[in-house]
Design an enzyme around this catalytic site. Sequence first.
Site, mmCIF file in Angstrom:
data_model
loop_
_atom_site.group_PDB
_atom_site.id
_atom_site.type_symbol
_atom_site.label_atom_id
_atom_site.label_comp_id
_atom_site.label_asym_id
_atom_site.label_seq_id
_atom_site.Cartn_x
_atom_site.Cartn_y
_atom_site.Cartn_z
ATOM 1 N N CYS A 84 38.964 49.624 40.501
ATOM 2 C CA CYS A 84 39.005 48.226 40.068
ATOM 3 C C CYS A 84 39.414 48.223 38.604
ATOM 4 O O CYS A 84 38.605 48.543 37.725
ATOM 5 C CB CYS A 84 37.658 47.544 40.260
ATOM 6 S SG CYS A 84 37.620 45.839 39.640
ATOM 7 N N CYS A 137 43.688 40.896 39.570
ATOM 8 C CA CYS A 137 43.348 42.210 40.117
ATOM 9 C C CYS A 137 44.119 43.239 39.303
ATOM 10 O O CYS A 137 45.352 43.290 39.364
ATOM 11 C CB CYS A 137 43.703 42.306 41.596
ATOM 12 S SG CYS A 137 43.376 43.942 42.313
#
Length: 283
Positions: free
Chosen positions: A74, A217
């Site tokens: 992430c 993202c």
Amino acid sequence: MKTPFSKMDGLGNQIIVADMRESTHALTPQAILSLAADSQTYFDQIMAIHLPTKKEADFRIEIWNADGSMANACGNGTRCVIAWLTDHNYGEIFRLETPAGIVEGKRQIDNLISVDMGCPNFNAKEMPVSREIIDTNHVELTAGPLRDACLVSIGNLHAIFFVENDIQYIPLEKYGSKLEHDPLFPQRCNISIACVTSQESLNLRTWERGAGLTQACGSAACASAVAAYRRGLTKRNIDVNLPGGTLNIFYREDDHIIMTGPVKYGFSGFLNPLTGSYKKDDF
């Protein structure tokens, strides 16, 4: 049973950074789903900080999605962890042990956070896909107007679709879940649509595996920048514009991807890793 945590924002990517190093209990599924459902602690990812298991790392990170599944990487969450560690005076440059490998990050002079996300992987044999793929730069994958995907692994798998028109007109909320769960992806996949606006910028929207449509993202921004360069559409150093803001992605000559952008704090407090109950700090 108090675990320090901070609710943070990485370009609209909602992140919880939880310091689990002294916790005697792991985060439970009940706690994760409770935090995800709460209007103040809802998140895209939880970044749980642990003591490292590898001598070359300073800390180890576990990554949890809002649906209770685990993630290998992430990018925006990693930037939040770097900011948190810096602000708590643990150092200036950090090497983090993640499921995808060691990543390094630091705060820049302009207060932006940079993370070396490592090298992309284009080898289909090393991706969780269900059929043989000869060229990951052009993969037959279709949903509505979306076709001809580029597959890139940044520790987690991404499918990038390049379109020529405004990405806002393509209902990613309609096609994202279908593509995420396509039989090609036995472990599911992150789905993005990208529109190149110049050799130095592109616009991006992402349906994140385990989280759904998201404001940003980081790993998808990295994957899209690499995919665009690989297709000859952009230069190595570009700005990726997401609904939540802009990330700078530099795909270096040595294949390493450097992601740079801002983070913000929401609030801090303590949480119960068993139940997900929490208490905010008093200011």
